[in-house]
Design an enzyme around this catalytic site. Structure first.
Site, mmCIF file in Angstrom:
data_model
loop_
_atom_site.group_PDB
_atom_site.id
_atom_site.type_symbol
_atom_site.label_atom_id
_atom_site.label_comp_id
_atom_site.label_asym_id
_atom_site.label_seq_id
_atom_site.Cartn_x
_atom_site.Cartn_y
_atom_site.Cartn_z
ATOM 1 N N ASP A 1 44.919 41.911 42.293
ATOM 2 C CA ASP A 1 43.646 40.890 42.271
ATOM 3 C C ASP A 1 43.872 39.668 42.967
ATOM 4 O OD1 ASP A 1 41.280 39.984 40.966
ATOM 5 O OD2 ASP A 1 41.717 41.105 39.065
ATOM 6 N N ASP B 1 40.874 48.484 36.821
ATOM 7 C CA ASP B 1 41.669 47.740 37.881
ATOM 8 C C ASP B 1 42.928 48.047 38.126
ATOM 9 O OD1 ASP B 1 39.561 46.110 38.608
ATOM 10 O OD2 ASP B 1 40.172 44.530 36.957
ATOM 11 N N ASP C 1 41.082 45.173 30.303
ATOM 12 C CA ASP C 1 40.987 44.024 29.923
ATOM 13 C C ASP C 1 39.591 43.440 30.298
ATOM 14 O OD1 ASP C 1 41.653 44.322 32.586
ATOM 15 O OD2 ASP C 1 42.694 42.473 32.860
ATOM 16 N N ASP D 1 46.123 43.670 33.932
ATOM 17 C CA ASP D 1 45.767 44.903 34.237
ATOM 18 C C ASP D 1 46.965 45.968 33.881
ATOM 19 O OD1 ASP D 1 43.356 44.196 35.048
ATOM 20 O OD2 ASP D 1 43.880 43.983 37.267
ATOM 21 N N GLY E 1 37.091 53.423 36.637
ATOM 22 C CA GLY E 1 36.422 52.164 36.461
ATOM 23 C C GLY E 1 37.225 50.907 36.015
ATOM 24 N N CYS F 1 33.793 35.599 41.666
ATOM 25 C CA CYS F 1 33.775 36.001 43.040
ATOM 26 C C CYS F 1 33.623 37.475 43.119
ATOM 27 C CB CYS F 1 34.800 35.394 43.727
ATOM 28 S SG CYS F 1 36.549 36.371 43.472
ATOM 29 N N GLY G 1 55.030 39.459 49.434
ATOM 30 C CA GLY G 1 53.534 38.986 49.586
ATOM 31 C C GLY G 1 53.073 38.861 50.847
ATOM 32 N N GLN G 2 51.850 38.221 50.995
ATOM 33 C CA GLN G 2 51.117 37.919 52.198
ATOM 34 C C GLN G 2 50.131 36.554 52.192
ATOM 35 O OE1 GLN G 2 51.133 39.352 55.050
ATOM 36 N NE2 GLN G 2 49.355 39.260 56.129
#
Length: 425
Positions: A120, A101, A298, A143, A99, A62, A195-196
């Protein structure tokens, strides 16, 4: 007659006994092949529930293509904002510069300390909501692991609750994803402390992983030099295996694909993909510091070539990364070929989710690093490339996939069928 009867009974008992042992051996040998068997009804979901039917984009597939993302950053002026102009300008490794994450920022109020942070999230890519949560967490943590940070200090969960499901399915599915995410946090020796959560047409899950480290307690992704080699800790082709599995589930498995990959072979590839994606890269991160590797990333949504290229661009030395070997899940090359190379597997551009670490380290150290992975986890790892001086005609670092790259078909993830010291995934 009595003696004959006794011998006959003993014969039957021995046959039953060896039959049970044989069955147990088959179960151990092929435990991976049944790992993904998901019974929706058994966990309280409606009969026929398939999580991947609630999205059109799967996993890291995605992600916005890299070229388009760079255009967004450039047009928005975000790069200049992050680089800054103060006395510490250039000391932070911001995402648009590397470049990668993961961002590394010096904490001005705490000299010598750095905040290492990543985020992510993605949409469903497997049938089982619980495994979806496990994979999502492993993907976020990866990451940090790529920086040699084996311990996450804090994790936040990002959660999208689907409005397309029935109320009951939505509740059960969300709870299972959260549990899978939390269990992966526990395996990583960290906790999710917030979190959310939002409503969304498609379910989604991910997180924000943070760690605070002093200089020397993480691997800066900038020190690769000519003579290094590139090691990969997970096979490629996982996203393709996931897509092929969905074709089977939706009863639209292409005849051209069936001609080169049977349903049993596809089933095996999907099982290996699920196991591999759920496996944490934590041991690899620990070994990165132990063996003082020079750089790492990764392999996820941009594919191995683009991630290798990103890593090459960050190096201080004038280098080129040359990829000469592609370890790929068995039959996935044939599947991609049957689909007209639509996924770009042999071109190194196929998306991966929760993929392996791609690490630059001295050639003499690579066999020891791989042996340590095998000893501690039981899993395979491969030397897939080398670091060479940048060709004189090129003005910037980069990565190339050699035209005669060797393809290794991976029929099992482990070194042995039943590794004695296999770690939890």
């Amino acid at each position: 007659v009595i003696i004959f009867s006794v011998f006959f009974l003993v014969f039957l008992l021995l046959r039953i006994l060896f039959g049970v042992v044989a069955k147990r051996r088959v179960k151990n040998t092929h435990s991976c092949a049944r790992m993904h068997r998901f019974d929706a009804k058994a966990v309280g979901l409606s009969e026929g529930f398939v999580l991947t039917n609630y999205t059109e984009l799967k996993g890291c597939g995605c992600k916005v293509p890299q070229a388009q993302l760079l255009e967004f950053l450039k047009d928005a002026g975000v790069g200049q904002l992050l680089r800054g102009s103060g006395p510490d300008a250039g000391t932070a490794l911001a995402p648009e510069e590397t470049g990668l994450d993961c961002a590394i920022f010096p904490l001005e109020r705490y000299p010598g300390m750095f905040l290492i942070q990543t985020t992510d999230f993605f949409f469903p890519l497997v049938d089982d909501p619980y495994m979806q949560g496990r994979i999502a967490c492993a993907n976020v943590l990866s990451d940090l692991y790529a920086m040699g940070v084996a311990d996450c200090d804090n994790m936040l969960m990002l959660l999208g609750v689907s409005r397309e499901m029935s109320k009951e399915d939505s509740k059960v599915c969300t709870q299972l994803m959260m549990k899978g995410f939390a269990d992966a946090c526990a395996l990583a020796n960290t906790r999710c402390l917030g979190g959310q959560t939002v409503f969304n047409p498609w379910p989604l899950i991910g997180g924000v992983a943070s760690a605070v480290r002093s200089e020397g307690d993480f691997v800066k992704p900038t020190e690769a030099v000519p003579g290094d080699v590139l090691v990969l800790t997970k096979p490629l082709g996982m996203q393709l295996a996931v897509n092929a599995h969905q074709w089977v589930m939706q009863e639209r498995y292409p005849p051209a694909v069936l001609a080169v990959c049977s349903l049993e072979e596809q089933d095996r590839a999907y099982a290996m993909a699920v196991e591999s994606m759920a496996r944490l890269n934590r041991v690899g991160a620990e070994l990165m510091l132990k063996h003082k590797v020079h750089a790492g990333t990764d392999v996820t949504g941009f594919g191995i070539r683009a991630h290798a290229n990103n890593l090459a661009l960050t190096q201080k030395a004038a280098v080129e990364f040359q990829i000469h070997t592609l370890p790929i899940l068995a039959k996935m090359v044939a599947v991609d070929t049957a689909k007209g190379h639509a996924f770009g597997l042999l071109q190194g551009r196929a998306a991966e989710t929760s993929g392996g670490l791609l690490i630059a380290l001295p050639e003499a150290v690579a066999p020891v690093f791989i042996a340590d992975i095998q000893e501690r986890e039981g899993y395979q790892a491969w030397v897939v490339g080398k670091v060479v001086p940048r060709p004189a005609e090129k003005t910037e670092n980069g990565a190339v996939l050699l035209p005669d790259a060797k393809i290794i078909e991976i029929t099992r993830l482990t070194v042995d069928e039943n590794p004695a010291k296999k770690a939890k995934v």
